[in-house]
Motif scaffolding. Structure first.
Motif, PDB file in Angstrom:
ATOM      1  N   ALA A 172       0.762  -1.057  -0.289  1.00  6.73           N
ATOM      2  CA  ALA A 172      -0.136  -0.351  -0.018  1.00  6.73           C
ATOM      3  C   ALA A 172       1.340   1.338   0.049  1.00  6.73           C
ATOM      4  O   ALA A 172       0.659   2.158  -0.828  1.00  6.73           O
ATOM      5  CB  ALA A 172      -0.598   0.290   1.070  1.00  6.73           C
ATOM      6  N   ALA A 173       1.962   1.031   0.276  1.00 11.00           N
ATOM      7  CA  ALA A 173       3.240   2.673   0.799  1.00 11.00           C
ATOM      8  C   ALA A 173       3.568   2.463  -0.633  1.00 11.00           C
ATOM      9  O   ALA A 173       4.007   3.641  -1.531  1.00 11.00           O
ATOM     10  CB  ALA A 173       3.946   2.044   2.391  1.00 11.00           C
ATOM     11  N   GLU A 174       3.994   1.335  -1.584  1.00 13.74           N
ATOM     12  CA  GLU A 174       4.784   1.457  -2.438  1.00 13.74           C
ATOM     13  C   GLU A 174       3.493   2.253  -3.618  1.00 13.74           C
ATOM     14  O   GLU A 174       4.009   2.928  -4.467  1.00 13.74           O
ATOM     15  CB  GLU A 174       4.960   0.006  -2.722  1.00 13.74           C
ATOM     16  CG  GLU A 174       6.054  -0.120  -2.033  1.00 13.74           C
ATOM     17  CD  GLU A 174       7.199   0.683  -1.999  1.00 13.74           C
ATOM     18  OE1 GLU A 174       7.920   1.387  -3.302  1.00 13.74           O
ATOM     19  OE2 GLU A 174       8.816  -0.618  -2.031  1.00 13.74           O
ATOM     20  N   LEU A 175       2.588   1.855  -3.239  1.00 16.78           N
ATOM     21  CA  LEU A 175       1.596   2.171  -4.432  1.00 16.78           C
ATOM     22  C   LEU A 175       0.858   3.671  -4.248  1.00 16.78           C
ATOM     23  O   LEU A 175       1.296   4.685  -5.449  1.00 16.78           O
ATOM     24  CB  LEU A 175      -0.080   1.414  -4.432  1.00 16.78           C
ATOM     25  CG  LEU A 175      -1.224   1.959  -4.856  1.00 16.78           C
ATOM     26  CD1 LEU A 175      -1.139   2.363  -6.499  1.00 16.78           C
ATOM     27  CD2 LEU A 175      -2.377   1.059  -4.568  1.00 16.78           C
ATOM     28  N   ARG A 176       0.800   4.057  -3.590  1.00 17.25           N
ATOM     29  CA  ARG A 176       0.559   5.433  -1.782  1.00 17.25           C
ATOM     30  C   ARG A 176       1.591   6.474  -3.201  1.00 17.25           C
ATOM     31  O   ARG A 176       1.408   7.691  -3.572  1.00 17.25           O
ATOM     32  CB  ARG A 176       0.903   5.360  -1.200  1.00 17.25           C
ATOM     33  CG  ARG A 176       0.012   6.819  -0.984  1.00 17.25           C
ATOM     34  CD  ARG A 176       0.016   7.213   0.628  1.00 17.25           C
ATOM     35  NE  ARG A 176      -1.381   5.750   0.617  1.00 17.25           N
ATOM     36  CZ  ARG A 176      -0.093   4.424   2.431  1.00 17.25           C
ATOM     37  NH1 ARG A 176       0.918   5.165   2.367  1.00 17.25           N
ATOM     38  NH2 ARG A 176      -1.267   3.915   2.532  1.00 17.25           N
ATOM     39  N   ALA A 177       2.897   5.966  -2.641  1.00 16.72           N
ATOM     40  CA  ALA A 177       4.471   6.536  -3.521  1.00 16.72           C
ATOM     41  C   ALA A 177       4.630   7.178  -4.723  1.00 16.72           C
ATOM     42  O   ALA A 177       5.070   7.498  -5.363  1.00 16.72           O
ATOM     43  CB  ALA A 177       5.565   6.187  -3.127  1.00 16.72           C
ATOM     44  N   ALA A 178       4.091   5.860  -5.623  1.00 16.47           N
ATOM     45  CA  ALA A 178       4.051   5.238  -6.693  1.00 16.47           C
ATOM     46  C   ALA A 178       2.666   6.486  -8.048  1.00 16.47           C
ATOM     47  O   ALA A 178       3.094   7.452  -8.546  1.00 16.47           O
ATOM     48  CB  ALA A 178       3.707   4.912  -7.847  1.00 16.47           C
TER      49      ALA A 178
END
Length: 285
Positions: free
Chosen positions: A7-13
């Motif tokens: 989820a954190a990776e998606l948010r950063a993307a």
């Protein structure tokens, strides 16, 4: 289910995509099951109408992107004739008109979709599309690294003193994780992977306490450098200097130099002594 790390990776993307594409609205999600997407992250939205929306492959812009596994865009979502309109109400509630969708593909499987949008109908040029694709590619790499780390960790069983096969699995996984971390360009993700190495050592009883940011056990002096420990982790599973160089992306001469330095710091005269000393110091499982 999507984990907190993903989820954190998606948010950063999505934040990267907004910053580089110039699109004011971005949202997206990962596929909790094949051919079904759940939108979980919103950036720049004015409402929560898209939050939690489930997209089925083939339906709407995102569903078509999942089915075709390629980027797609529409100039005016509500009147477009190239997509179906199951999700018009949610899109209209957010006031979106021009929308693009880019698949996130890991190992030939669509793992998610990134959306970018405008609140007025406008044909999207190369810049926003290219920026969205680049953000998706970066997310793909980060998810692939996480998958590999999870795979390596899942191969480990809790070893016992009388179970040498289990110990070898742990040591092989530890070495591969360190090698994987060395190939990651992002410093935060690399630090996270090295910390996992430290937790792996701690979980198997090789070191007390958790790992530090460099993958070394907490509270111990970092006399052996991170790269020297990478080499020792390879040597510990029987790799030659050439094999260690290939795994770590180094020259054989460089591996030899790191190994000599580690041996000197550990007071070892041979490769085997260096590995044994590193294990006694809690630096290796």
């Amino acid at each position: 289910m999507t984990g907190p790390g993903e989820a954190a990776e998606l948010r950063a993307a999505l934040l990267r995509m907004r910053r580089t594409s110039g699109l004011p609205v971005a949202f997206g999600g990962l596929l909790p099951e094949p051919r079904r997407l759940r939108i979980t992250e919103l950036s720049g939205t004015a409402t929560t109408s898209l939050q939690g929306l489930t997209i089925t492959a083939g339906n709407g812009l995102g569903g078509k992107t999942i089915a075709l596994s390629r980027p797609l865009a529409v100039t005016d979502y509500s009147t477009s004739r190239v997509i179906s309109h199951e999700y018009d109400a949610a899109v209209a509630a957010e006031g979106l008109r021009s929308v693009l969708a880019v698949p996130v593909v890991v190992r030939r499987r669509v793992r998610g979709v990134l959306y970018g949008a405008l609140r007025h109908p406008l044909a999207l040029g190369d810049r926003p599309v290219s920026a969205a694709v680049e953000a998706a590619r970066e997310l793909e790499q980060r998810l692939a690294v996480r998958d590999e780390a999870d795979r390596l960790l899942s191969t480990c069983r809790q070893p016992t003193a009388g179970d040498p096969a289990a110990w070898e699995e742990v040591r092989e996984a530890h070495g591969e994780l360190r090698a994987l971390a060395g190939r990651v360009a992002d410093p935060l993700l690399r630090q996270e992977l090295l910390a996992v190495c430290g937790r792996l050592a701690a979980a198997t009883g090789a070191a007390g306490g958790g790992g530090g940011g460099d993958g070394l056990p907490a509270g111990r002096p970092a006399a052996v450098s991170s790269r020297e420990l990478d080499v020792l982790a390879c040597v510990a599973v029987g790799a030659t200097n050439a094999a260690a160089a290939d795994r770590l992306g180094l020259r054989p001469e460089t591996v030899k130099s790191y190994l000599r330095s580690a041996m000197r710091k550990l007071g070892a005269r041979t490769r085997l002594e260096a590995v044994v000393a590193a294990r006694r110091a809690g630096l290796l499982p």
